[in-house]
Scaffold this active site. Sequence first.
Site, PDB file in Angstrom:
ATOM      1  N   MET A 213      -0.929 -57.146  -5.227  1.00 46.68           N
ATOM      2  CA  MET A 213      -0.497 -57.073  -3.826  1.00 46.68           C
ATOM      3  C   MET A 213       0.840 -57.786  -3.605  1.00 46.68           C
ATOM      4  O   MET A 213       1.275 -58.572  -4.445  1.00 46.68           O
ATOM      5  CB  MET A 213      -1.551 -57.724  -2.927  1.00 46.68           C
ATOM      6  CG  MET A 213      -2.902 -57.043  -2.992  1.00 46.68           C
ATOM      7  SD  MET A 213      -4.169 -57.883  -2.004  1.00 46.68           S
ATOM      8  CE  MET A 213      -3.662 -57.487  -0.340  1.00 46.68           C
ATOM      9  N   HIS A 214       1.426 -57.527  -2.463  1.00 45.63           N
ATOM     10  CA  HIS A 214       2.534 -58.304  -1.865  1.00 45.63           C
ATOM     11  C   HIS A 214       3.900 -58.203  -2.532  1.00 45.63           C
ATOM     12  O   HIS A 214       4.904 -58.596  -1.930  1.00 45.63           O
ATOM     13  CB  HIS A 214       2.204 -59.814  -1.797  1.00 45.63           C
ATOM     14  CG  HIS A 214       0.816 -60.153  -1.372  1.00 45.63           C
ATOM     15  ND1 HIS A 214       0.313 -59.826  -0.131  1.00 45.63           N
ATOM     16  CD2 HIS A 214      -0.193 -60.805  -2.019  1.00 45.63           C
ATOM     17  CE1 HIS A 214      -0.946 -60.275  -0.048  1.00 45.63           C
ATOM     18  NE2 HIS A 214      -1.263 -60.859  -1.172  1.00 45.63           N
TER      19      HIS A 214
ATOM     20  N   ASP B 213      -5.064 -54.274  -5.050  1.00 42.93           N
ATOM     21  CA  ASP B 213      -6.026 -54.489  -6.154  1.00 42.93           C
ATOM     22  C   ASP B 213      -7.324 -55.121  -5.668  1.00 42.93           C
ATOM     23  O   ASP B 213      -8.402 -54.812  -6.185  1.00 42.93           O
ATOM     24  CB  ASP B 213      -5.417 -55.267  -7.325  1.00 42.93           C
ATOM     25  CG  ASP B 213      -4.886 -56.641  -6.971  1.00 42.93           C
ATOM     26  OD1 ASP B 213      -4.947 -57.039  -5.791  1.00 42.93           O
ATOM     27  OD2 ASP B 213      -4.407 -57.325  -7.892  1.00 42.93           O
TER      28      ASP B 213
HETATM   29  O1  LIG Z   1      -1.897 -62.262  -4.142  1.00 45.08           O
HETATM   30  C1  LIG Z   1      -2.987 -61.789  -4.366  1.00 45.08           C
HETATM   31  C2  LIG Z   1      -3.926 -61.475  -3.272  1.00 45.08           C
HETATM   32  O2  LIG Z   1      -3.501 -61.908  -2.011  1.00 45.08           O
HETATM   33  C3  LIG Z   1      -3.381 -61.506  -5.789  1.00 45.08           C
HETATM   34  O3  LIG Z   1      -4.752 -61.315  -5.906  1.00 45.08           O
HETATM   35  C4  LIG Z   1      -2.604 -60.319  -6.313  1.00 45.08           C
HETATM   36  O4  LIG Z   1      -3.084 -59.163  -5.671  1.00 45.08           O
HETATM   37  C5  LIG Z   1      -2.613 -60.222  -7.830  1.00 45.08           C
HETATM   38  O5  LIG Z   1      -3.829 -59.997  -8.411  1.00 45.08           O
HETATM   39  P1  LIG Z   1      -4.233 -60.024  -9.968  1.00 45.08           P
HETATM   40  O6  LIG Z   1      -3.080 -59.603 -10.789  1.00 45.08           O
HETATM   41  O7  LIG Z   1      -4.718 -61.383 -10.253  1.00 45.08           O
HETATM   42  O8  LIG Z   1      -5.371 -59.028 -10.022  1.00 45.08           O
END
Ligand SMILES: O=C(CO)[C@@H](O)[C@H](O)COP(=O)(O)O
Length: 498
Positions: free
Chosen positions: A81-82, A239
């Site tokens: 995300m983000h 995700d």
């Molecule tokens: O920043 C967040 C949720 O707000 C993280 O959960 C990212 O979405 C990355 O996730 P992974 O690579 O650990 O699955």
Amino acid sequence: MKYVIGIDIGTSAVKSVLVSAEGKVVCEHSESYPLHRPEPGWSEQNPEDWADRTIASLRRLMEKSEADPADVEGLSFSGQMHGLVLVDSKGKVLRPAILWNDTRTTQQCRKIEKTLGSKLLDIARNRALEGFTLPKILWVQEHEPEILSQADLFLLPKDYVRYRLTGSLGMDYSDAAGTLLLDVANKVWSSEIAEAFDLPLSLCPQLVESSELTGTLLPEVAEAAGLLPSTRVFAGGADNACGAIGAGILGEGKTMCSIGTSGVVLSYESRKDINPQGKMHFFNHGEENAFYVMGVTLAAGHSLSWFKDTFAKEASFDHLLEGIEAVPAGSGGLLFTPYISGERTPHADADIRGSFIGMDSGHTLKHFARSVMEGITFSLRESIDIIRQSGKDITEVTAIGGGALNEVWLQMQADIFNANIIKLESEQGPAMGAAMLAAYGCEWFSSLAECAKVFIRPAKTYSPDPEQAEVYSGLFGIYQDVYGQTKDLNERLAAYRK
Ligand SMILES: O=C(CO)[C@@H](O)[C@H](O)COP(=O)(O)O
Ligand SMILES: Nc1ncnc2c1ncn2[C@@H]1O[C@H](COP(=O)(O)OP(=O)(O)O)[C@@H](O)[C@H]1O
């Protein structure tokens, strides 16, 4: 046999799963890509690496499975995300993507709070955190104005990959919720927020549902990936939203714990009018008109992979963790806090750093490895507690992500959370959730919940061991004290972080 494909653009790698109509993962493949840290606290990736490795991963998936491309009816995405991807009017990427775990934007967060005041929580339903997308856009506005002036659109990681595979641009609600530019309850971009920072609303892509058809594969991509150009591509989701779908978090009372690079505790929420006042993230789900609350440990799996890469580089995770069950709960008095890249929940603090407390000459590599796993799990317990305090009952948690590969860690989650932990046949929750979005989009099922009945396969349940739970309950109090006791020390040490 007909199939769908789920693709998860993770932080460490892209993972693809080929799933049959019976919900069986018949083949999976992963391709990794680098993460760049050009300055302390920065975290960037090259969007082209995601696209290139995704196509390579699809080709290997098709070669390994020997599936007939004509049988692949659809595919969809899950993505970290983000992360900010800026593209010009020709779709060209203007600078490396700034990722969710990049903490350069503390000043921009303060600016957002000062400018919007309580409107931020009213509209975006989340507080300003360094990882979110709007602070990253404001950082580029301030430090690289010539880049922002060339930008036609901003995208998130999986949206860029979908664009490269299909040529079509868009963003789904579950990922848009993590930008701080979305009116979460009303599912529209907030002109009020954009205008407050002189950002044209045209910078925000068209919004779509996660299961919406967004196009088919470009002919040259289809050829390179070993698929047909007629393969239908569905939007996909964040995700964590996809992880929730893949873990069956599709109704009130359901909770999951994901240990990937980050760590997440997430509970389903059907009410759009709740406001957790920034204590937890509150985002749109990948299921239409549903939501979730979530707490995040910034460096969960990342703490363990950092530990392995630094102190046991040649070992595999399985080798490093072999025999870890022989180390007693509490790791012989060694306590780790996983703040190696700062923290989010419950301490939104980009400056805090991790500690090992209680080192003793009797401690071995295994004590350290176990204490890292325990520290990560204590951090996730803090999110469990906040959700419990909000009135939700958590007696069962579905575990996904790379951390769910280790049985001792699953039992540790049961003991530390004091809840049953469900392990699924595949730990690939987000990629599975993406495959489920494709299956639902292809109309194989009338709802995601119907799809879950077929696709989600529980493999084993881990129940809390009362004695271990008691030990951990005592240690948790000590763990919680470490943040306050090391905060000032870390602020003073920050000047030496070069
Ligand atoms: O920043 C967040 C949720 O707000 C993280 O959960 C990212 O979405 C990355 O996730 P992974 O690579 O650990 O699955
Ligand atoms: N065999 C294993 N045992 C325990 N933990 C593991 C194992 N393999 C990977 N992990 C953990 O899982 C993390 C990667 O999880 P993953 O879900 O693939 O992350 P992401 O989606 O962020 O790329 C690693 O950082 C590591 O901590």
